[in-house]
Design a protein around this motif. Sequence first.
Motif, PDB file in Angstrom:
ATOM      1  N   SER A   1       0.837  -1.195   0.000  1.00 13.70           N
ATOM      2  CA  SER A   1       0.000   0.000   0.000  1.00 13.70           C
ATOM      3  C   SER A   1       0.873   1.247   0.000  1.00 13.70           C
ATOM      4  CB  SER A   1      -0.926   0.007   1.220  1.00 13.70           C
ATOM      5  OG  SER A   1      -0.139   0.044   2.407  1.00 13.70           O
TER       6      SER A   1
ATOM      7  N   ASP B   1     -15.811  11.147  -9.032  1.00 14.55           N
ATOM      8  CA  ASP B   1     -14.842  10.067  -8.802  1.00 14.55           C
ATOM      9  C   ASP B   1     -15.122   8.913  -9.761  1.00 14.55           C
ATOM     10  OD1 ASP B   1     -16.241   8.480  -5.795  1.00 14.55           O
ATOM     11  OD2 ASP B   1     -17.110   8.985  -7.728  1.00 14.55           O
TER      12      ASP B   1
ATOM     13  N   LEU C   1     -12.077   6.761 -10.693  1.00 13.41           N
ATOM     14  CA  LEU C   1     -11.260   6.246  -9.594  1.00 13.41           C
ATOM     15  C   LEU C   1     -11.520   4.747  -9.439  1.00 13.41           C
ATOM     16  CD1 LEU C   1      -9.391   7.336  -7.214  1.00 13.41           C
ATOM     17  CD2 LEU C   1     -11.453   7.141  -5.807  1.00 13.41           C
TER      18      LEU C   1
ATOM     19  N   LYS D   1     -12.169   2.170  -7.500  1.00 14.68           N
ATOM     20  CA  LYS D   1     -12.550   2.188  -6.090  1.00 14.68           C
ATOM     21  C   LYS D   1     -12.230   0.890  -5.354  1.00 14.68           C
ATOM     22  CE  LYS D   1     -16.242   5.511  -6.994  1.00 14.68           C
ATOM     23  NZ  LYS D   1     -16.018   5.516  -8.463  1.00 14.68           N
ATOM     24  N   ASP D   2     -11.918  -0.168  -6.098  1.00 15.24           N
ATOM     25  CA  ASP D   2     -11.558  -1.407  -5.413  1.00 15.24           C
ATOM     26  C   ASP D   2     -10.179  -1.314  -4.790  1.00 15.24           C
ATOM     27  OD1 ASP D   2     -10.276  -3.405  -8.181  1.00 15.24           O
ATOM     28  OD2 ASP D   2     -10.420  -1.229  -7.954  1.00 15.24           O
ATOM     29  N   ARG D   3      -9.355  -0.351  -5.254  1.00 13.28           N
ATOM     30  CA  ARG D   3      -8.003  -0.251  -4.711  1.00 13.28           C
ATOM     31  C   ARG D   3      -7.594   1.176  -4.353  1.00 13.28           C
ATOM     32  NH1 ARG D   3      -4.188  -1.001  -7.741  1.00 13.28           N
ATOM     33  NH2 ARG D   3      -5.206  -0.680  -9.757  1.00 13.28           N
ATOM     34  N   PHE D   4      -8.250   2.149  -4.919  1.00 18.77           N
ATOM     35  CA  PHE D   4      -7.906   3.554  -4.663  1.00 18.77           C
ATOM     36  C   PHE D   4      -8.947   4.169  -3.734  1.00 18.77           C
ATOM     37  CE2 PHE D   4      -4.762   4.935  -8.019  1.00 18.77           C
ATOM     38  CZ  PHE D   4      -4.554   3.684  -8.574  1.00 18.77           C
ATOM     39  N   SER D   5      -8.457   5.009  -2.832  1.00 11.54           N
ATOM     40  CA  SER D   5      -9.361   5.789  -1.998  1.00 11.54           C
ATOM     41  C   SER D   5      -8.751   7.166  -1.791  1.00 11.54           C
ATOM     42  CB  SER D   5      -9.606   5.108  -0.649  1.00 11.54           C
ATOM     43  OG  SER D   5      -8.398   5.047   0.091  1.00 11.54           O
ATOM     44  N   ALA D   6      -9.600   8.150  -1.545  1.00  9.73           N
ATOM     45  CA  ALA D   6      -9.118   9.510  -1.314  1.00  9.73           C
ATOM     46  C   ALA D   6     -10.034  10.197  -0.329  1.00  9.73           C
ATOM     47  CB  ALA D   6      -9.059  10.300  -2.624  1.00  9.73           C
ATOM     48  N   GLU D   7      -9.447  11.088   0.440  1.00  3.63           N
ATOM     49  CA  GLU D   7     -10.238  11.870   1.366  1.00  3.63           C
ATOM     50  C   GLU D   7      -9.674  13.274   1.463  1.00  3.63           C
ATOM     51  OE1 GLU D   7     -10.123   9.873   5.118  1.00  3.63           O
ATOM     52  OE2 GLU D   7      -8.010  10.284   5.455  1.00  3.63           O
TER      53      GLU D   7
ATOM     54  N   LYS E   1      -4.801   7.142  -1.496  1.00  5.02           N
ATOM     55  CA  LYS E   1      -4.215   5.862  -1.089  1.00  5.02           C
ATOM     56  C   LYS E   1      -4.457   4.796  -2.147  1.00  5.02           C
ATOM     57  CE  LYS E   1      -4.860   6.729   3.867  1.00  5.02           C
ATOM     58  NZ  LYS E   1      -5.511   6.279   5.121  1.00  5.02           N
TER      59      LYS E   1
END
Lengths: 113, 113
Positions: B18, B57, B60, B62-68, B78
């Motif tokens: 990660s 998004d 993106l 979403k199964d592996r990328f995330s953002a906040e 991430k």
Amino acid sequence: AQTVTQSQPEMSVQEAETVTLSCTYDTSENNYYLFWYKQPPSRQMILVIRQEAYKQQNATENRFSVNFQKAAKSFSLKISDSQLGDTAMYFCAFTLSGYALNFGKGTSLLVTP
Amino acid sequence: EAGVAQSPRYKIIEKRQSVAFWCNPISGHATLYWYQQILGQGPKLLIQFQNNGVVDDSQLPKDRFSAERLKGVDSTLKIQPAKLEDSAVYLCASSSGQFYGYTFGSGTRLTVV
């Protein structure tokens, strides 16, 4: 979806000469914004010039000018008196108000002595 | 004014590990963007924030990328777990909401081995 096409992957120009980079785009919208960005090896995107679609007058910034043809959906960048420091990737980009930039694939410009 | 800050500048990780990238936009800029730029291509939007809410998004993974974007200021992107095809430059940009206000950071070059 809006698409941006840069048909010249690579271009070369001699120092002090003039070069034109091509860009076409596709949209059904009437009000939008167009940009040219420069990306040197440092990776930072640097704004070169921008154009609002509702303005008929072509934008100019010192040695940089655009030829904006709204009906043809064309937005070319002219660099006059090319300098060695102009060597970089150049990206054409499109956006609607409030939305993200949509980039073309870029043109690699090499200025030679 | 200070520019858009990004860290780290470079990151090398093994596949399935990660990684996280950090972005601090220009003070007062409500809109923040994360772009992925694969070698030889133009930047592609991953996610757009307006203050601390997500505007777009759609691209993106979403199964592996995330953002906040906590408190509508700093943002973290991430990837978990990373794949070889995630090798790219990750650019952060911020905007005041007006067409001339897009400012980019210097990006993070990620290499997945």
